[in-house]
Design a protein around this motif. Structure first.
Motif, PDB file in Angstrom:
ATOM      1  N   SER A 188       0.818  -1.220   0.000  1.00  0.00           N
ATOM      2  CA  SER A 188       0.000   0.000   0.000  1.00  0.00           C
ATOM      3  C   SER A 188       0.850   1.266   0.000  1.00  0.00           C
ATOM      4  CB  SER A 188      -0.934   0.016   1.215  1.00  0.00           C
ATOM      5  OG  SER A 188      -0.217   0.282   2.411  1.00  0.00           O
ATOM      6  N   ASN A 189       2.129   1.133   0.322  1.00  0.00           N
ATOM      7  CA  ASN A 189       3.042   2.281   0.324  1.00  0.00           C
ATOM      8  C   ASN A 189       3.754   2.463  -1.017  1.00  0.00           C
ATOM      9  OD1 ASN A 189       2.629   3.167   3.030  1.00  0.00           O
ATOM     10  ND2 ASN A 189       3.847   1.425   3.747  1.00  0.00           N
ATOM     11  N   HIS A 190       3.231   1.826  -2.057  1.00  0.00           N
ATOM     12  CA  HIS A 190       3.802   1.965  -3.395  1.00  0.00           C
ATOM     13  C   HIS A 190       3.811   3.443  -3.794  1.00  0.00           C
ATOM     14  CE1 HIS A 190       4.159   1.656  -7.804  1.00  0.00           C
ATOM     15  NE2 HIS A 190       4.626   0.427  -7.608  1.00  0.00           N
ATOM     16  N   PRO A 191       4.917   3.928  -4.352  1.00  0.00           N
ATOM     17  CA  PRO A 191       5.034   5.364  -4.656  1.00  0.00           C
ATOM     18  C   PRO A 191       4.012   5.889  -5.673  1.00  0.00           C
ATOM     19  CG  PRO A 191       6.839   4.118  -5.647  1.00  0.00           C
ATOM     20  CD  PRO A 191       6.152   3.191  -4.700  1.00  0.00           C
ATOM     21  N   LYS A 192       3.536   5.041  -6.574  1.00  0.00           N
ATOM     22  CA  LYS A 192       2.588   5.503  -7.588  1.00  0.00           C
ATOM     23  C   LYS A 192       1.172   4.968  -7.377  1.00  0.00           C
ATOM     24  CE  LYS A 192       5.971   6.154 -11.318  1.00  0.00           C
ATOM     25  NZ  LYS A 192       6.350   5.772 -12.714  1.00  0.00           N
ATOM     26  N   MET A 193       1.052   3.721  -6.978  1.00  0.00           N
ATOM     27  CA  MET A 193      -0.270   3.104  -6.857  1.00  0.00           C
ATOM     28  C   MET A 193      -0.656   2.842  -5.406  1.00  0.00           C
ATOM     29  SD  MET A 193      -0.369   0.414 -10.054  1.00  0.00           S
ATOM     30  CE  MET A 193       1.085  -0.489  -9.498  1.00  0.00           C
ATOM     31  N   GLY A 194      -0.010   3.514  -4.495  1.00  0.00           N
ATOM     32  CA  GLY A 194      -0.271   3.278  -3.083  1.00  0.00           C
ATOM     33  C   GLY A 194      -1.639   3.768  -2.638  1.00  0.00           C
ATOM     34  N   TYR A 195      -2.063   3.292  -1.486  1.00  0.00           N
ATOM     35  CA  TYR A 195      -3.327   3.729  -0.879  1.00  0.00           C
ATOM     36  C   TYR A 195      -3.162   3.734   0.639  1.00  0.00           C
ATOM     37  CZ  TYR A 195      -4.000  -1.332  -0.185  1.00  0.00           C
ATOM     38  OH  TYR A 195      -3.840  -2.640   0.169  1.00  0.00           O
ATOM     39  N   SER A 196      -4.058   4.370   1.340  1.00  0.00           N
ATOM     40  CA  SER A 196      -4.002   4.445   2.803  1.00  0.00           C
ATOM     41  C   SER A 196      -4.560   3.155   3.389  1.00  0.00           C
ATOM     42  CB  SER A 196      -4.798   5.650   3.310  1.00  0.00           C
ATOM     43  OG  SER A 196      -4.248   6.857   2.815  1.00  0.00           O
ATOM     44  N   TYR A 197      -3.673   2.320   3.908  1.00  0.00           N
ATOM     45  CA  TYR A 197      -4.039   0.974   4.357  1.00  0.00           C
ATOM     46  C   TYR A 197      -5.192   0.990   5.366  1.00  0.00           C
ATOM     47  CZ  TYR A 197      -3.531  -3.574   6.678  1.00  0.00           C
ATOM     48  OH  TYR A 197      -3.772  -4.810   7.232  1.00  0.00           O
ATOM     49  N   TYR A 218      -7.531  -8.885   1.590  1.00  0.00           N
ATOM     50  CA  TYR A 218      -6.527  -9.518   0.729  1.00  0.00           C
ATOM     51  C   TYR A 218      -6.901  -9.372  -0.749  1.00  0.00           C
ATOM     52  CZ  TYR A 218      -3.768 -13.114  -1.574  1.00  0.00           C
ATOM     53  OH  TYR A 218      -2.926 -13.781  -2.444  1.00  0.00           O
ATOM     54  N   GLU A 219      -8.157  -9.673  -1.065  1.00  0.00           N
ATOM     55  CA  GLU A 219      -8.578  -9.653  -2.462  1.00  0.00           C
ATOM     56  C   GLU A 219      -8.587  -8.232  -3.029  1.00  0.00           C
ATOM     57  OE1 GLU A 219      -9.032 -12.066  -4.548  1.00  0.00           O
ATOM     58  OE2 GLU A 219      -8.640 -13.630  -3.065  1.00  0.00           O
ATOM     59  N   PHE A 220      -8.952  -7.242  -2.218  1.00  0.00           N
ATOM     60  CA  PHE A 220      -8.937  -5.873  -2.726  1.00  0.00           C
ATOM     61  C   PHE A 220      -7.509  -5.435  -3.034  1.00  0.00           C
ATOM     62  CE2 PHE A 220      -8.401  -1.303  -2.266  1.00  0.00           C
ATOM     63  CZ  PHE A 220      -9.343  -0.844  -3.168  1.00  0.00           C
ATOM     64  N   ASN A 221      -6.577  -5.800  -2.186  1.00  0.00           N
ATOM     65  CA  ASN A 221      -5.185  -5.438  -2.436  1.00  0.00           C
ATOM     66  C   ASN A 221      -4.703  -6.050  -3.749  1.00  0.00           C
ATOM     67  OD1 ASN A 221      -2.535  -4.290  -1.353  1.00  0.00           O
ATOM     68  ND2 ASN A 221      -1.977  -6.433  -1.647  1.00  0.00           N
ATOM     69  N   GLN A 222      -5.058  -7.313  -3.984  1.00  0.00           N
ATOM     70  CA  GLN A 222      -4.682  -7.974  -5.238  1.00  0.00           C
ATOM     71  C   GLN A 222      -5.361  -7.296  -6.423  1.00  0.00           C
ATOM     72  OE1 GLN A 222      -2.448 -10.736  -5.381  1.00  0.00           O
ATOM     73  NE2 GLN A 222      -2.136 -10.034  -3.286  1.00  0.00           N
ATOM     74  N   PHE A 223      -6.631  -6.984  -6.277  1.00  0.00           N
ATOM     75  CA  PHE A 223      -7.415  -6.345  -7.341  1.00  0.00           C
ATOM     76  C   PHE A 223      -6.853  -4.962  -7.668  1.00  0.00           C
ATOM     77  CE2 PHE A 223     -10.935  -3.430  -8.386  1.00  0.00           C
ATOM     78  CZ  PHE A 223     -11.420  -4.035  -9.536  1.00  0.00           C
ATOM     79  N   TRP A 224      -6.522  -4.195  -6.662  1.00  0.00           N
ATOM     80  CA  TRP A 224      -6.029  -2.826  -6.842  1.00  0.00           C
ATOM     81  C   TRP A 224      -4.776  -2.794  -7.710  1.00  0.00           C
ATOM     82  CZ3 TRP A 224      -7.712   2.025  -5.955  1.00  0.00           C
ATOM     83  CH2 TRP A 224      -6.769   3.060  -5.916  1.00  0.00           C
ATOM     84  N   PHE A 225      -3.825  -3.635  -7.370  1.00  0.00           N
ATOM     85  CA  PHE A 225      -2.554  -3.607  -8.113  1.00  0.00           C
ATOM     86  C   PHE A 225      -2.663  -4.302  -9.472  1.00  0.00           C
ATOM     87  CE2 PHE A 225      -1.046  -2.683  -3.825  1.00  0.00           C
ATOM     88  CZ  PHE A 225      -0.237  -1.596  -4.092  1.00  0.00           C
ATOM     89  N   LYS A 226      -3.611  -5.189  -9.615  1.00  0.00           N
ATOM     90  CA  LYS A 226      -3.833  -5.794 -10.924  1.00  0.00           C
ATOM     91  C   LYS A 226      -4.433  -4.777 -11.895  1.00  0.00           C
ATOM     92  CE  LYS A 226      -6.240  -9.602 -13.236  1.00  0.00           C
ATOM     93  NZ  LYS A 226      -7.172 -10.764 -13.054  1.00  0.00           N
ATOM     94  N   GLU A 227      -5.316  -3.922 -11.375  1.00  0.00           N
ATOM     95  CA  GLU A 227      -5.967  -2.911 -12.214  1.00  0.00           C
ATOM     96  C   GLU A 227      -5.057  -1.723 -12.522  1.00  0.00           C
ATOM     97  OE1 GLU A 227      -9.004  -3.159 -13.652  1.00  0.00           O
ATOM     98  OE2 GLU A 227      -9.004  -5.216 -12.866  1.00  0.00           O
ATOM     99  N   GLU A 235      -8.752   7.612  -8.077  1.00  0.00           N
ATOM    100  CA  GLU A 235      -9.652   6.672  -8.751  1.00  0.00           C
ATOM    101  C   GLU A 235     -10.172   5.600  -7.799  1.00  0.00           C
ATOM    102  OE1 GLU A 235      -7.333   5.182 -12.023  1.00  0.00           O
ATOM    103  OE2 GLU A 235      -7.909   6.857 -13.301  1.00  0.00           O
ATOM    104  N   PHE A 236      -9.950   5.790  -6.508  1.00  0.00           N
ATOM    105  CA  PHE A 236     -10.330   4.770  -5.526  1.00  0.00           C
ATOM    106  C   PHE A 236     -11.816   4.427  -5.584  1.00  0.00           C
ATOM    107  CE2 PHE A 236     -12.119   3.745  -1.349  1.00  0.00           C
ATOM    108  CZ  PHE A 236     -11.478   2.546  -1.109  1.00  0.00           C
ATOM    109  N   ASN A 237     -12.671   5.429  -5.593  1.00  0.00           N
ATOM    110  CA  ASN A 237     -14.118   5.172  -5.568  1.00  0.00           C
ATOM    111  C   ASN A 237     -14.569   4.319  -6.751  1.00  0.00           C
ATOM    112  OD1 ASN A 237     -14.535   6.562  -3.178  1.00  0.00           O
ATOM    113  ND2 ASN A 237     -15.005   8.496  -4.217  1.00  0.00           N
TER     114      ASN A 237
END
Length: 278
Positions: A177-186, A232-241, A248-250
């Motif tokens: 979640s701390n990815h510099p470009k695709m990160g999100y607030s865990y 777990y699945e959202f984290n996988q989905f987020w980085f796959k997309e 673009e979170f919403n």
């Protein structure tokens, strides 16, 4: 009430000539258990449909075409009723936890918050209770208690359960979640997913999953386990997309929500996190 619903579902429609049972199950179940020898479709199946609604198979009753010996009818009915009443009680327990605000004056609440930090950041000590360090695990400000206003203590319990029972998986998700470009607030996303799990429980979408997971009354830990699956699945989905930014979170949250709901429409759905549990 069960027998009233059975009678209602047995009445043929004036337009189609078919009863709700015929439309949803494809057959008319027998009224009494001693008639099951004459029919491959047991009364327990129809009672499950009558209690929870035609067209659904929420309980542990067999699919149409299977056969329950009369001696198992009582047990099957008990399981069905346990699942239905247990689901209602689970929602009450979850709702009470959601309505409970984080209270800094309560030692238990404070201890849970500190424990969450220790689970996610075991090698980095927390400098103080009020600190910008909370941003390292995805809270918005120096005091995380303000982030729990929407989901109350339910949000903290969910985050704690994930970190405590799946520590390696939770830390890996935090790191990603701390990815510099695709990160999100865990933590913030975690609380958002608490709302998703809660809404699915409230609307009844979660019934099929919970009834398939436990042949009895679902408990709070079953709800927490489903939340872990979402995390777990959202984290996988987020980085796959590969979203362009957190702005673009919403959109992606809604796409993920639709995907999970589609999975829950399958009467055989069991959405469990397949990771080592501690």
């Amino acid at each position: 009430m069960v027998w009233i619903q059975y009678a209602h579902n047995s009445l043929p429609n004036s337009a189609t000539g078919l009863s709700p049972f015929h439309c949803s199950l494809g057959y008319q179940p027998p009224l009494f258990s001693d008639q099951e020898e004459e029919s491959p479709f047991p009364l327990s199946t129809c009672l499950c449909a009558a209690v929870v609604g035609p067209g659904r198979r929420p309980c542990s009753a067999p699919l149409p075409g299977s056969f329950f010996p009369p001696c198992r009818f009582k047990l099957s009915l008990q399981i069905c009723l346990l699942q239905v009443t247990g689901y209602k009680k689970l929602f009450v327990d979850v709702e009470n936890l959601r309505k409970q605000p984080f209270d800094s004056s309560k030692k238990q609440h404070e201890d849970m918050l500190i424990k969450l930090w220790e689970l996610l950041m075991p090698h980095i000590p927390l400098e103080s209770r009020i600190t910008k360090q909370w941003g390292d695990i995805g809270f918005q400000g120096e005091d995380p208690k303000t982030d729990f206003r929407g989901m109350g203590m339910l949000g903290l319990h969910n985050l704690m359960f994930f970190g405590e029972h799946y520590p390696e998986t939770a830390r890996q998700a935090l790191s990603q979640s701390n990815h510099p470009k695709m990160g999100y607030s865990y933590a913030i996303v975690g609380i958002n997913l608490t709302e998703m799990a809660y809404s699915m429980l409230k609307t009844g979408i979660l019934k099929t999953h919970l009834y398939n997971v436990v042949s009895g009354a679902p408990q709070m830990h079953h709800f927490h386990e489903f939340y872990c699956y979402l995390m777990y699945e959202f984290n996988q989905f987020w980085f796959k997309e590969k979203p362009a930014s957190i702005m673009e979170f919403n959109y992606y949250r809604e796409q993920f929500h639709k995907r999970v709901k589609e999975l829950l429409l399958d009467h055989n759905s069991v959405l469990i996190l397949k990771a080592e549990r501690q």
